[in-house]
Design an enzyme around this catalytic site. Structure first.
Site, PDB file in Angstrom:
ATOM      1  N   TYR A   1      29.473  46.019 -48.267  1.00 19.90           N
ATOM      2  CA  TYR A   1      30.787  45.515 -47.860  1.00 19.90           C
ATOM      3  C   TYR A   1      31.881  46.569 -48.053  1.00 19.90           C
ATOM      4  O   TYR A   1      32.886  46.561 -47.350  1.00 19.90           O
ATOM      5  CB  TYR A   1      31.162  44.274 -48.681  1.00 19.90           C
ATOM      6  CG  TYR A   1      30.685  42.963 -48.108  1.00 19.90           C
ATOM      7  CD1 TYR A   1      29.348  42.757 -47.793  1.00 19.90           C
ATOM      8  CD2 TYR A   1      31.576  41.921 -47.897  1.00 19.90           C
ATOM      9  CE1 TYR A   1      28.914  41.545 -47.292  1.00 19.90           C
ATOM     10  CE2 TYR A   1      31.151  40.707 -47.387  1.00 19.90           C
ATOM     11  CZ  TYR A   1      29.824  40.524 -47.083  1.00 19.90           C
ATOM     12  OH  TYR A   1      29.398  39.319 -46.587  1.00 19.90           O
TER      13      TYR A   1
ATOM     14  N   LYS B   1      15.696  44.363 -52.102  1.00 24.95           N
ATOM     15  CA  LYS B   1      14.803  44.836 -51.040  1.00 24.95           C
ATOM     16  C   LYS B   1      14.280  46.202 -51.499  1.00 24.95           C
ATOM     17  O   LYS B   1      14.442  47.228 -50.820  1.00 24.95           O
ATOM     18  CB  LYS B   1      15.579  44.911 -49.711  1.00 24.95           C
ATOM     19  CG  LYS B   1      14.699  45.156 -48.497  1.00 24.95           C
ATOM     20  CD  LYS B   1      13.784  43.997 -48.122  1.00 24.95           C
ATOM     21  CE  LYS B   1      12.881  44.378 -46.966  1.00 24.95           C
ATOM     22  NZ  LYS B   1      11.821  43.377 -46.699  1.00 24.95           N
TER      23      LYS B   1
ATOM     24  N   ASP C   1      13.615  38.817 -48.233  1.00 27.54           N
ATOM     25  CA  ASP C   1      13.014  38.044 -47.133  1.00 27.54           C
ATOM     26  C   ASP C   1      12.172  36.899 -47.700  1.00 27.54           C
ATOM     27  O   ASP C   1      12.229  35.758 -47.226  1.00 27.54           O
ATOM     28  CB  ASP C   1      12.195  38.944 -46.192  1.00 27.54           C
ATOM     29  CG  ASP C   1      11.248  39.895 -46.914  1.00 27.54           C
ATOM     30  OD1 ASP C   1      11.342  40.023 -48.154  1.00 27.54           O
ATOM     31  OD2 ASP C   1      10.406  40.519 -46.239  1.00 27.54           O
TER      32      ASP C   1
ATOM     33  N   ASP D   1      25.725  36.761 -49.901  1.00 23.24           N
ATOM     34  CA  ASP D   1      26.469  36.086 -48.825  1.00 23.24           C
ATOM     35  C   ASP D   1      25.514  35.214 -48.019  1.00 23.24           C
ATOM     36  O   ASP D   1      25.772  34.031 -47.772  1.00 23.24           O
ATOM     37  CB  ASP D   1      27.113  37.149 -47.926  1.00 23.24           C
ATOM     38  CG  ASP D   1      27.868  36.525 -46.772  1.00 23.24           C
ATOM     39  OD1 ASP D   1      28.612  35.561 -47.007  1.00 23.24           O
ATOM     40  OD2 ASP D   1      27.702  37.003 -45.630  1.00 23.24           O
TER      41      ASP D   1
ATOM     42  N   ASP E   1      24.782  30.805 -48.304  1.00 24.60           N
ATOM     43  CA  ASP E   1      24.928  29.889 -47.163  1.00 24.60           C
ATOM     44  C   ASP E   1      23.640  29.087 -46.977  1.00 24.60           C
ATOM     45  O   ASP E   1      23.677  27.874 -46.716  1.00 24.60           O
ATOM     46  CB  ASP E   1      25.207  30.668 -45.865  1.00 24.60           C
ATOM     47  CG  ASP E   1      26.693  30.782 -45.554  1.00 24.60           C
ATOM     48  OD1 ASP E   1      27.478  30.812 -46.509  1.00 24.60           O
ATOM     49  OD2 ASP E   1      27.056  30.853 -44.363  1.00 24.60           O
TER      50      ASP E   1
HETATM   51  C1  IPM Z   1      31.974  34.365 -47.872  1.00 28.35           C
HETATM   52  C2  IPM Z   1      32.400  34.747 -46.474  1.00 28.35           C
HETATM   53  C3  IPM Z   1      33.053  36.128 -46.515  1.00 28.35           C
HETATM   54  C4  IPM Z   1      32.037  37.109 -47.037  1.00 28.35           C
HETATM   55  C5  IPM Z   1      33.659  36.590 -45.175  1.00 28.35           C
HETATM   56  C6  IPM Z   1      34.617  35.581 -44.607  1.00 28.35           C
HETATM   57  C7  IPM Z   1      34.313  37.934 -45.294  1.00 28.35           C
HETATM   58  O1  IPM Z   1      31.321  34.697 -45.610  1.00 28.35           O
HETATM   59  O2  IPM Z   1      32.846  34.270 -48.756  1.00 28.35           O
HETATM   60  O3  IPM Z   1      30.790  34.128 -48.080  1.00 28.35           O
HETATM   61  O4  IPM Z   1      31.227  37.628 -46.257  1.00 28.35           O
HETATM   62  O5  IPM Z   1      32.034  37.368 -48.244  1.00 28.35           O
HETATM   63 MG    MG Z   2      29.578  33.901 -46.477  1.00 29.55          MG
END
Ligand code: IPM
Ligand code: MG
Length: 405
Positions: free
Chosen positions: A181, A232, A264, A288, A292
């Site tokens: 990042y 990884k 993975d 990240d 999710d």
């Molecule tokens: C998160 C989001 C952010 C990230 C984006 C919006 C920059 O996806 O907080 O998980 O990738 O960290």
């Molecule tokens: Mg995110």
């Protein structure tokens, strides 16, 4: 530095309280103590509502925070500041200096969400997301805690089978201020063949790995004592170093059972058998993605809060969902992730565990009473909008017997 962070997480109450008190005149505080009446504690909170559903969910979480605090003798000064697209529209940058200063001077920061269609075609440095990355960097919040817990009330909202989802309770500890990042070099250039090439750098220094690993070991120690480090290392040098440093630290935490997993495989295991995980530690980009994925086990990304902590200074608390521009302003958003982020703010940011517990309990009561926003709705429950869900949580906070009495 790492030791200081551990202190921050474990006993944050002392420094945070001191910070708040030191901003007031000490004299009245002492007087209140002298007469043995419970002194009101006052904290300054920077609110960053941001874009899309951000303002809706933050205004609800603010009310809940205020109410839970008042029942525990805690008061707040709220300062609302622009970030993301809202800031771009207002002053032309995604993170104004004033927002950074206000955030740094406060005791904790509560953020809604950033981003929206309107700014999708902006140049990279003028995208709303840039504001989020900049505030994380400015506050040096390298440790991002993202819990994913399947609540019994919501098992049927999970896309996984009941027997797979039931009882899942895991914590993703995501490194937040390093890796690909932020790594340099990065860019888009034209190569010798006249072709455009985009490139980024996954880079981790030993100290960055050590400090996040320590947070993860400490976190695992307070949970079920299991830590899975995800990398990884079969391909990436940054991951080879990651694995080496995490392994080396394990001897300091003999009570924590450490394992390693390639990312993975981890992505697969999370949907195959998520109950095998307790605490996961991983880099910025894997965290990240996996957080999710983990959120969907719980039924909805609209349920998941997060805490981003530094080794000193204010933490940043935000739901892990985005700005959901498709439902913004329609009173459809689920405010629970932001309300639970407010609970994390109280617990991890201010050390106000009782007020935090009030909020967590109130969320459970609202769910027990059958209230559901669209994202977690299932047959036989009551479909409500964002505001009504907020009101239900507020009512539940109110109806609790003050724990401190
Ligand atoms: C998160 C989001 C952010 C990230 C984006 C919006 C920059 O996806 O907080 O998980 O990738 O960290
Ligand atoms: Mg995110």
């Amino acid at each position: 530095m790492a030791a200081a962070l551990q202190t921050n997480i474990r006993t944050v109450k002392v420094p945070a309280t001191f910070r708040a008190v030191s901003k007031q005149s000490l004299a009245p505080f002492r007087v209140r103590c002298a007469v043995a009446s419970p002194g009101k504690k006052r904290y300054t909170i920077t609110l960053l509502p941001g874009d899309g559903i951000g303002p809706e969910v933050v205004s609800i979480a603010k009310n809940v925070l205020q109410q839970a605090g008042s029942l525990e003798g805690v008061e707040f000064n709220f300062h609302e500041m622009p970030i993301g697209g809202a800031a771009l529209d207002l002053v032309g940058v995604p993170l104004p200096e004033e927002t950074i200063s206000a955030a740094k001077e406060s005791d904790a920061v509560l953020l809604g969400a950033i981003g929206g269609y309107k700014w999708d075609n902006n140049e990279k440095h003028l995208r709303p997301e840039k504001g989020l990355l900049q505030i994380r960097a400015a506050l040096k919040v390298f440790a991002n805690l993202r819990p994913a817990t399947v609540l019994p009330q919501l098992v049927d909202a999970s896309t996984l089978k009941r027997e797979v989802a039931e009882g899942v309770d895991l914590m993703v500890v995501r490194e937040l201020t390093g890796g690909i990042y932020f790594g340099e070099p990065r860019g888009i250039k034209t190569n010798e063949n006249g072709e455009e090439v985009g490139f980024n750098t996954e880079v981790y220094a030993a100290h960055e790995i050590d400090r996040i690993a320590r947070v993860a070991f400490e976190t695992a120690r307070k949970r079920r004592g299991k830590l899975c480090s995800v990398d990884k290392a079969n391909v990436l040098e940054a991951s080879i170093l990651w694995r080496k440093r995490v392994t080396a630290l394990a001897s300091e935490y003999p009570d924590v059972e450490l394992s390693h997993m390639y990312v993975d495989n981890a992505a697969m295991q999370l949907v195959r058998d998520p109950k095998q995980f307790d605490t996961i530690v991983t880099n910025n980009i894997f965290g990240d993605i996996l957080s999710d994925e983990a959120s969907m086990i719980t039924g909805s990304i609209g349920m998941l809060p997060s805490a981003s902590l530094s080794d000193s200074g204010p933490g940043l608390f935000e739901p892990i969902h985005g700005s959901a521009p498709d439902i913004a302003g329609q009173d459809k958003a689920n405010p629970l992730a932001t309300i639970l982020s407010a609970a994390m703010l109280l617990k991890y940011g201010l050390g106000e565990e009782k007020a935090a517990k009030r909020i967590e309990d109130a969320v459970l009561v609202a769910l027990n009473n059958g209230f559901r926003t669209g994202d977690i709705y299932s047959a036989g429950t009551k479909l409500v909008g964002c505001k009504e869900m907020g009101e239900e949580v507020l009512k539940s906070v109110d109806s609790q017997v003050p724990a401190s009495v």
